[in-house]
Write a protein that holds these residues in place. Structure first.
Motif, PDB file in Angstrom:
ATOM      1  N   HIS A  84      22.136  10.895 -25.506  1.00  0.00           N
ATOM      2  CA  HIS A  84      22.838  10.654 -26.770  1.00  0.00           C
ATOM      3  C   HIS A  84      23.788  11.803 -27.075  1.00  0.00           C
ATOM      4  O   HIS A  84      23.662  12.893 -26.531  1.00  0.00           O
ATOM      5  N   THR A  85      24.683  11.546 -28.033  1.00  0.00           N
ATOM      6  CA  THR A  85      25.457  12.651 -28.600  1.00  0.00           C
ATOM      7  C   THR A  85      24.496  13.418 -29.519  1.00  0.00           C
ATOM      8  O   THR A  85      23.526  12.846 -30.029  1.00  0.00           O
ATOM      9  N   GLU A 107      34.978   1.738 -25.964  1.00  0.00           N
ATOM     10  CA  GLU A 107      33.988   2.721 -25.520  1.00  0.00           C
ATOM     11  C   GLU A 107      33.558   2.390 -24.092  1.00  0.00           C
ATOM     12  O   GLU A 107      33.275   1.226 -23.793  1.00  0.00           O
ATOM     13  N   GLY A 109      30.479   3.098 -21.761  1.00  0.00           N
ATOM     14  CA  GLY A 109      29.106   3.634 -21.768  1.00  0.00           C
ATOM     15  C   GLY A 109      28.410   3.381 -23.092  1.00  0.00           C
ATOM     16  O   GLY A 109      28.422   4.197 -24.002  1.00  0.00           O
ATOM     17  N   THR A 110      27.770   2.214 -23.217  1.00  0.00           N
ATOM     18  CA  THR A 110      27.144   1.814 -24.489  1.00  0.00           C
ATOM     19  C   THR A 110      25.810   2.517 -24.730  1.00  0.00           C
ATOM     20  O   THR A 110      25.537   2.985 -25.828  1.00  0.00           O
ATOM     21  N   PHE A 111      24.967   2.537 -23.706  1.00  0.00           N
ATOM     22  CA  PHE A 111      23.583   3.022 -23.790  1.00  0.00           C
ATOM     23  C   PHE A 111      22.875   2.274 -24.935  1.00  0.00           C
ATOM     24  O   PHE A 111      22.914   1.059 -24.994  1.00  0.00           O
ATOM     25  N   LEU A 132      31.774  -1.129 -23.234  1.00  0.00           N
ATOM     26  CA  LEU A 132      31.520  -1.546 -21.843  1.00  0.00           C
ATOM     27  C   LEU A 132      30.295  -0.828 -21.295  1.00  0.00           C
ATOM     28  O   LEU A 132      30.172   0.392 -21.432  1.00  0.00           O
ATOM     29  N   ASP A 133      29.396  -1.578 -20.685  1.00  0.00           N
ATOM     30  CA  ASP A 133      28.205  -0.949 -20.111  1.00  0.00           C
ATOM     31  C   ASP A 133      27.921  -1.524 -18.720  1.00  0.00           C
ATOM     32  O   ASP A 133      28.202  -2.694 -18.452  1.00  0.00           O
ATOM     33  N   VAL A 154      21.237   3.965 -17.191  1.00  0.00           N
ATOM     34  CA  VAL A 154      21.681   2.618 -16.792  1.00  0.00           C
ATOM     35  C   VAL A 154      20.483   1.669 -16.809  1.00  0.00           C
ATOM     36  O   VAL A 154      20.570   0.541 -17.290  1.00  0.00           O
ATOM     37  N   LYS A 156      17.816   0.234 -18.295  1.00  0.00           N
ATOM     38  CA  LYS A 156      17.206   0.024 -19.614  1.00  0.00           C
ATOM     39  C   LYS A 156      17.058  -1.465 -19.843  1.00  0.00           C
ATOM     40  O   LYS A 156      17.794  -2.263 -19.260  1.00  0.00           O
ATOM     41  N   GLY A 177      30.002  -4.460 -16.968  1.00  0.00           N
ATOM     42  CA  GLY A 177      30.596  -4.294 -15.650  1.00  0.00           C
ATOM     43  C   GLY A 177      30.707  -2.829 -15.302  1.00  0.00           C
ATOM     44  O   GLY A 177      30.295  -1.952 -16.065  1.00  0.00           O
ATOM     45  N   ASP A 178      31.284  -2.588 -14.143  1.00  0.00           N
ATOM     46  CA  ASP A 178      31.489  -1.229 -13.630  1.00  0.00           C
ATOM     47  C   ASP A 178      32.903  -0.795 -14.043  1.00  0.00           C
ATOM     48  O   ASP A 178      33.873  -1.507 -13.757  1.00  0.00           O
TER      49      ASP A 178
HETATM   50  C1  LIG Z   1      25.137   8.760 -21.672  1.00  0.00           C
HETATM   51  S1  LIG Z   1      25.038   7.071 -21.819  1.00  0.00           S
HETATM   52  C2  LIG Z   1      26.187   6.696 -23.105  1.00  0.00           C
HETATM   53  C3  LIG Z   1      25.764   7.124 -24.476  1.00  0.00           C
HETATM   54  C4  LIG Z   1      26.500   6.445 -25.593  1.00  0.00           C
HETATM   55  N1  LIG Z   1      27.938   6.447 -25.408  1.00  0.00           N
HETATM   56  C5  LIG Z   1      26.168   7.131 -26.899  1.00  0.00           C
HETATM   57  O1  LIG Z   1      27.004   7.878 -27.414  1.00  0.00           O
HETATM   58  O2  LIG Z   1      25.049   6.944 -27.404  1.00  0.00           O
HETATM   59  C6  LIG Z   1      25.941   6.498 -20.415  1.00  0.00           C
HETATM   60  C7  LIG Z   1      26.125   5.011 -20.363  1.00  0.00           C
HETATM   61  O3  LIG Z   1      27.145   4.739 -19.403  1.00  0.00           O
HETATM   62  C8  LIG Z   1      26.781   3.602 -18.666  1.00  0.00           C
HETATM   63  N2  LIG Z   1      27.469   3.683 -17.367  1.00  0.00           N
HETATM   64  C9  LIG Z   1      27.182   4.490 -16.317  1.00  0.00           C
HETATM   65  N3  LIG Z   1      28.008   4.248 -15.308  1.00  0.00           N
HETATM   66  C10 LIG Z   1      28.871   3.274 -15.710  1.00  0.00           C
HETATM   67  C11 LIG Z   1      29.935   2.576 -15.089  1.00  0.00           C
HETATM   68  N4  LIG Z   1      30.315   2.854 -13.842  1.00  0.00           N
HETATM   69  N5  LIG Z   1      30.592   1.625 -15.800  1.00  0.00           N
HETATM   70  C12 LIG Z   1      30.216   1.332 -17.084  1.00  0.00           C
HETATM   71  N6  LIG Z   1      29.201   1.964 -17.724  1.00  0.00           N
HETATM   72  C13 LIG Z   1      28.532   2.919 -17.044  1.00  0.00           C
HETATM   73  C14 LIG Z   1      25.267   3.695 -18.568  1.00  0.00           C
HETATM   74  O4  LIG Z   1      24.694   2.421 -18.334  1.00  0.00           O
HETATM   75  C15 LIG Z   1      24.899   4.249 -19.938  1.00  0.00           C
HETATM   76  O5  LIG Z   1      24.637   3.192 -20.838  1.00  0.00           O
END
Ligand SMILES: C[S@@+](CC[C@H](N)C(=O)[O-])C[C@H]1O[C@@H](n2cnc3c(N)ncnc32)[C@H](O)[C@@H]1O
Length: 263
Positions: A84-85, A107, A109-111, A132-133, A154, A156, A177-178
């Protein structure tokens, strides 16, 4: 005698600080930065190098110069940990978003969606937030390699659990997606605020920065997380800052791991 006592106090004080930094402090980007500097200075001296390496070359900017006083609204600020932040970073991002008053946020990286939710709480009713996640099932087929240490974010059960079912979720659109193969074409020149916080591997930060730059509207702002936390992030951002004129305006927000580029 008093000299010995002073030394003892100094020793106890350092021990207490190190104890904190190596345990709870690890959750705090300031402490991690402190550790890294210690590591660099120690290694610098061991290698006979008189100049310890400070990898954070991007000039710093002050939060209060950016948005004045804290005027944002929050939820779940203190419910955080790895992935998290920090509390302060979430407040900084919320205030930046409020100030930029965006029509569209993207955004990577949703997490759990903690930052996504707080961005939603600080924007107007007509704002659209796309997040995007990477689905856990796609881990083995990413176009580039992600860091081993981030696999756990990732893997979860649910992506975006912090905003799912929340009234503010009506503004949020989840896409999956990636980021290296996702089609950003439909978003070109339409994004006012972008938050890059997906994979922290160097190649991904370079990819995500390039893709996001192409979808930004003039006057928008790109926000990166983890500049001081992951070598892949600081190596990529330093390189962009030094070698690419489009990114020369990147600034590191003091006391956080956030870097920004106002366009
Ligand atoms: C550190 S967490 C993000 C935390 C979130 N932004 C927050 O502030 O609470 C990283 C996220 O990036 C996603 N992620 C990792 N590699 C990725 C990729 N190649 N494309 C899209 N998402 C990706 C992971 O699934 C994870 O949910």
């Amino acid at each position: 005698m008093s000299k010995a006592l002073d030394n003892l106090r100094l020793y106890a004080g350092v021990l207490k600080r190190v104890g904190y930094t190596m345990t709870f402090g690890m959750l705090n980007s300031g402490s991690r930065e402190e550790l890294l500097k210690l590591y660099n200075s120690y290694n610098g001296h061991q290698n006979g190098d008189a100049t310890p390496v400070d990898p954070f070359i991007i000039p710093k900017t002050d939060v209060f110069e950016l948005f004045g006083n804290d005027g944002a609204a929050y939820e779940g600020v203190y419910e955080c940990g790895f992935g998290h932040t920090t509390e302060f970073e979430l407040k900084v991002i919320s205030n930046l978003v409020k100030k930029w008053n965006p029509h569209r946020i993207f955004e990577i990286g949703t997490f759990q969606g903690r930052t996504t939710l707080n961005m939603a709480l600080n924007t107007g009713s007509d704002t659209e937030i796309i997040t995007l996640d990477l689905p856990a099932d796609d881990l083995a087929t990413t176009k580039m390699e992600i860091e081993e240490g981030e696999v756990r974010y990732v893997k979860k059960e649910v992506s975006g659990e912090r905003f799912l079912g929340h009234p503010a979720a009506s503004k949020i659109r989840q896409v999956f997606g990636d980021s290296a193969s996702f089609d950003f074409n439909g978003y070109i020149n339409s994004v006012d605020v972008a938050f890059i916080d997906g994979s922290h591997a160097y190649e991904y930060v370079m990819n995500d920065s390039e893709k996001v730059f192409a979808i930004m509207r003039k006057g928008g702002i790109i926000i990166w997380h983890d500049y001081t936390n992951w070598p892949g992030v600081w190596t990529a951002l330093n390189e962009l800052y030094q070698n690419d004129i489009r990114f020369r305006g990147i600034r590191h927000i003091g006391g956080t791991s956030i870097a920004i580029l106002a366009l």
